[in-house]
Design a protein around this motif. Structure first.
Motif, mmCIF file in Angstrom:
data_model
loop_
_atom_site.group_PDB
_atom_site.id
_atom_site.type_symbol
_atom_site.label_atom_id
_atom_site.label_comp_id
_atom_site.label_asym_id
_atom_site.label_seq_id
_atom_site.Cartn_x
_atom_site.Cartn_y
_atom_site.Cartn_z
ATOM 1 N N UNK A 1 0.827 -1.199 0.000
ATOM 2 C CA UNK A 1 0.000 0.000 0.000
ATOM 3 C C UNK A 1 0.867 1.257 0.000
ATOM 4 N N UNK A 2 1.871 1.279 0.882
ATOM 5 C CA UNK A 2 2.743 2.451 0.968
ATOM 6 C C UNK A 2 3.485 2.683 -0.345
ATOM 7 N N UNK A 3 3.967 1.593 -0.942
ATOM 8 C CA UNK A 3 4.696 1.723 -2.201
ATOM 9 C C UNK A 3 3.780 2.135 -3.349
ATOM 10 N N UNK A 4 2.546 1.646 -3.339
ATOM 11 C CA UNK A 4 1.610 2.039 -4.398
ATOM 12 C C UNK A 4 1.337 3.535 -4.327
ATOM 13 N N UNK A 5 1.190 4.053 -3.130
ATOM 14 C CA UNK A 5 0.964 5.493 -2.982
ATOM 15 C C UNK A 5 2.175 6.277 -3.469
ATOM 16 N N UNK A 6 3.370 5.891 -2.995
ATOM 17 C CA UNK A 6 4.563 6.653 -3.366
ATOM 18 C C UNK A 6 4.915 6.486 -4.846
ATOM 19 N N UNK A 7 4.702 5.290 -5.379
ATOM 20 C CA UNK A 7 5.035 5.053 -6.783
ATOM 21 C C UNK A 7 4.118 5.842 -7.712
ATOM 22 N N UNK A 8 2.835 5.868 -7.403
ATOM 23 C CA UNK A 8 1.930 6.625 -8.260
ATOM 24 C C UNK A 8 2.149 8.130 -8.123
ATOM 25 N N UNK A 9 2.603 8.576 -6.957
ATOM 26 C CA UNK A 9 2.970 9.990 -6.825
ATOM 27 C C UNK A 9 4.181 10.296 -7.714
ATOM 28 N N UNK A 10 5.136 9.374 -7.700
ATOM 29 C CA UNK A 10 6.361 9.596 -8.483
ATOM 30 C C UNK A 10 6.111 9.559 -9.982
ATOM 31 N N UNK A 11 5.143 8.743 -10.409
ATOM 32 C CA UNK A 11 4.894 8.594 -11.846
ATOM 33 C C UNK A 11 3.778 9.493 -12.356
ATOM 34 N N UNK B 1 -8.692 8.807 -24.172
ATOM 35 C CA UNK B 1 -7.289 8.421 -24.277
ATOM 36 C C UNK B 1 -6.495 8.749 -23.020
ATOM 37 N N UNK B 2 -6.803 9.877 -22.408
ATOM 38 C CA UNK B 2 -6.143 10.238 -21.147
ATOM 39 C C UNK B 2 -6.528 9.240 -20.065
ATOM 40 N N UNK B 3 -7.817 8.903 -19.994
ATOM 41 C CA UNK B 3 -8.281 7.950 -18.995
ATOM 42 C C UNK B 3 -7.558 6.614 -19.138
ATOM 43 N N UNK B 4 -7.419 6.141 -20.357
ATOM 44 C CA UNK B 4 -6.767 4.845 -20.600
ATOM 45 C C UNK B 4 -5.286 4.897 -20.245
ATOM 46 N N UNK B 5 -4.626 6.003 -20.569
ATOM 47 C CA UNK B 5 -3.204 6.134 -20.256
ATOM 48 C C UNK B 5 -2.967 6.134 -18.746
ATOM 49 N N UNK B 6 -3.804 6.847 -18.019
ATOM 50 C CA UNK B 6 -3.658 6.884 -16.556
ATOM 51 C C UNK B 6 -3.853 5.489 -15.975
ATOM 52 N N UNK B 7 -4.880 4.779 -16.444
ATOM 53 C CA UNK B 7 -5.083 3.416 -15.938
ATOM 54 C C UNK B 7 -3.895 2.528 -16.262
ATOM 55 N N UNK B 8 -3.339 2.657 -17.442
ATOM 56 C CA UNK B 8 -2.191 1.831 -17.824
ATOM 57 C C UNK B 8 -1.023 2.029 -16.867
ATOM 58 N N UNK B 9 -0.771 3.266 -16.497
ATOM 59 C CA UNK B 9 0.328 3.537 -15.556
ATOM 60 C C UNK B 9 -0.014 2.991 -14.169
ATOM 61 N N UNK B 10 -1.252 3.162 -13.733
ATOM 62 C CA UNK B 10 -1.650 2.621 -12.435
ATOM 63 C C UNK B 10 -1.478 1.101 -12.395
ATOM 64 N N UNK B 11 -1.891 0.421 -13.441
ATOM 65 C CA UNK B 11 -1.776 -1.038 -13.480
ATOM 66 C C UNK B 11 -0.321 -1.479 -13.477
ATOM 67 N N UNK B 12 0.528 -0.768 -14.221
ATOM 68 C CA UNK B 12 1.956 -1.122 -14.227
ATOM 69 C C UNK B 12 2.569 -0.903 -12.846
ATOM 70 N N UNK B 13 2.213 0.179 -12.204
ATOM 71 C CA UNK B 13 2.712 0.423 -10.843
ATOM 72 C C UNK B 13 2.292 -0.713 -9.911
ATOM 73 N N UNK B 14 1.026 -1.137 -9.993
ATOM 74 C CA UNK B 14 0.528 -2.193 -9.110
ATOM 75 C C UNK B 14 1.283 -3.500 -9.326
ATOM 76 N N UNK B 15 1.557 -3.852 -10.574
ATOM 77 C CA UNK B 15 2.279 -5.098 -10.857
ATOM 78 C C UNK B 15 3.688 -5.065 -10.273
ATOM 79 N N UNK B 16 4.371 -3.954 -10.434
ATOM 80 C CA UNK B 16 5.737 -3.860 -9.909
ATOM 81 C C UNK B 16 5.745 -3.836 -8.383
ATOM 82 N N UNK B 17 4.806 -3.129 -7.789
ATOM 83 C CA UNK B 17 4.708 -3.097 -6.332
ATOM 84 C C UNK B 17 4.450 -4.497 -5.787
#
Length: 525
Positions: free
Chosen positions: A232-242, A287-303
């Motif tokens: 949870x902590x990493x998901x918050x910090x990672x999405x802030x960073x990205x 397109x913006x909505x899809x791009x944001x979700x794509x980054x969120x999903x990638x962050x979640x997988x790495x976390x």
């Protein structure tokens, strides 16, 4: 404009409803139940509608706190709706000083943008319309929806996906806000929301060196998986960073997050097993909505990989931008202007001055925003918004009323509620206090109810207006991007009512503000 006899009759019926519906408003205001958990509120609405002769489907769209009420047959089908969800953290008594409601946690819910008044005003408008049609004749069908969870834009995307709006010939959307105005070209943007879950299953052991992983080792000092709290902590910090890499700042978009309950508190020596975080994002383009979700999903997988957890995602909602209808908007504006803003008792201004004193502000002769007593023309509202957005952007903010606009010509209007001119924020406790004060808030929803009933009757009695609005709707729908023409959720979408949204419950300790258990976690990432 001159009102017809039927419109005048409906307007008079709203006035007759005031004493009873003022008490009903106070009842809903007192419940202050948040998104997906409006159990007592919806029961009160259903009872009121059935007493009035509406047929009511409870739990419409597989949502326990939604409903679909109908009355009449033939003629135009007019869609109206109530909202009744409150905002956690906004509890405030109806007193001119900061005081959360007695007996509840200080951060329990309260009404910020007055959904209590929204729902009661819409109900009063629907009942006035029904009684007028009942007495004077004239075919029409009223569809009145109970729409829970607006604060997460939750129900209307579900009702749309499951076909509830398909029979409508027109829809009317009302909301108390800061001024009296009708929405023109610039309606709501897209809003998407999803809950990401991290579970520490230990299917893949974190420690791989046998010497230090024995039954004799103390559980309190042995190596364990980082677990769900770290995730949870990493998901918050990672999405802030990205965040700056999600989409360039070429338009107005926003991303917000909130942590859901995890139930890990009594096992501090074990790897926390589950954590959940909700992300909600708004923008003007798919397109913006899809791009944001794509980054969120990638962050979640790495976390998940870093913390020895598995990640899942559960969608909450996906709404489309609003489809304007100026024919209907101008007709509603004529009605709003002919009625004129309602007057308020001097006691409301004195309450406002008491709030200024409590806040340590200079005391004003007139404590409220001046727009309370005026009507903002459609073009003025559009121009004011246009100054704040790029030229290519054609929507702003987000509200799930926009789902109606893709199924039928839809008008959206606001009626003003008192806001301190020195503290104009909708969610400030001082303004929330006035949402429970009958003398302050009743004129807001009464004005809305009269506009609803008069607009609906004009649509019913003026075939030329309905035809023009329908023609405009068809033209705009045909010119819209393909991805907006059908609901963005599938017809078999399971509403996220089983997620751990906060709620009130009665336990052995009394009436409490708690988090329930979780349910379906969605799709593994």
């Amino acid at each position: 404009m001159d009102f017809t006899e039927r419109q005048l009759e409906a307007i008079g019926i709203v006035d007759d409803l005031l004493p009873d519906y003022s008490a009903f408003h106070r009842e809903i205001w007192g419940y202050a139940e948040p998104a997906w958990r409006e159990y007592r509120s919806v029961a009160a609405y259903v009872a009121k509608l059935r007493e009035e002769g509406f047929e009511v489907e409870e739990g419409s769209g597989d949502m326990p706190t939604a409903f679909h009420a109908t009355w009449g047959s033939g003629g135009p089908s007019i869609g109206l709706y109530a909202e009744y969800d409150a905002s956690p953290g906004a509890s405030q008594e109806t007193v001119p000083y900061r005081q959360p409601r007695e007996g509840l946690h200080p951060w329990a819910p309260g009404f910020t943008d007055a959904h209590s008044a929204l729902g009661v005003g819409a109900l009063a408008g629907a009942v006035a319309l029904k009684r007028t049609l009942e007495r004077a004749g004239g075919g029409a069908t009223i569809h009145f929806f109970g729409e829970p969870a607006e604060k997460v834009c939750g129900s209307k995307s579900v009702h749309a996906a499951k076909g509830y709006y398909d029979p409508l010939d027109a829809a009317i959307s009302f909301h108390p806000l800061s001024d009296n105005t009708v929405v023109g070209e610039l309606g709501g943007c897209l809003y998407w929301s999803a809950v990401f879950t991290f579970e520490c299953t230990d299917d893949e052991p974190w420690l791989t060196v046998d010497r230090f992983d024995s039954a004799e080792a103390s559980q309190h000092n042995s190596v364990r998986s980082p677990g769900a709290v770290d995730a949870l902590a990493l998901m918050i910090s990672t999405t802030k960073a990205t965040r700056e890499n999600m989409f360039p700042r070429t338009g107005l978009w926003s991303l917000n997050e909130v942590v859901l309950g995890g139930a890990n508190a009594t096992a501090d020596n074990q790897a926390p097993r589950i954590s959940q975080i909700q992300f909600s994002w708004r923008s003007p383009l798919v397109g913006i909505q899809e791009q944001i979700y794509d980054v969120l999903a990638r962050c979640a997988k790495h976390v998940a990989g870093i913390t020895n957890t598995v990640a899942s995602v559960r969608w909450v909602t996906k709404i489309r931008p609003a489809l304007p209808n100026l024919e209907l908007a101008r007709a509603t504006e004529e009605i709003m202007t002919s009625l004129g803003p309602p007057a308020r008792d001097e006691s409301v201004a004195e309450f406002g001055r008491d709030l200024e004193r409590a806040l340590g502000l200079p005391v004003s002769e007139q404590p409220f925003l001046g727009v309370l007593d005026t009507i903002t023309p459609i073009e003025v509202r559009d121009a004011r918004i246009r100054e704040t957005i790029p030229p290519w952007q054609d929507c702003t903010g987000a509200d799930d009323y926009s789902e109606y606009s893709w199924h039928a010509p839809t008008v959206r209007f606001f009626t003003a509620k008192p806001l301190l001119k020195q503290v104009p924020e909708l969610s400030h406790w001082s303004n929330n206090a006035m949402n429970g004060l009958a003398e302050a808030i009743d004129p807001t929803w009464v004005y809305g109810a009269k506009i609803i009933a008069a607009t609906a009757l004009r649509l019913i009695d003026d075939p030329a207006l309905l035809a023009a609005a329908t023609e405009e709707y068809a033209t705009r729908f045909g010119a819209a991007p393909e991805e907006y023409r059908a609901p963005m959720l599938p017809a078999d979408f399971a509403p996220p009512v089983d997620l751990p949204w906060p709620e009130y419950v009665t336990t052995a300790r009394g009436y409490e503000w708690v988090l329930p258990t979780t349910g379906d976690l969605g799709e593994r990432l």
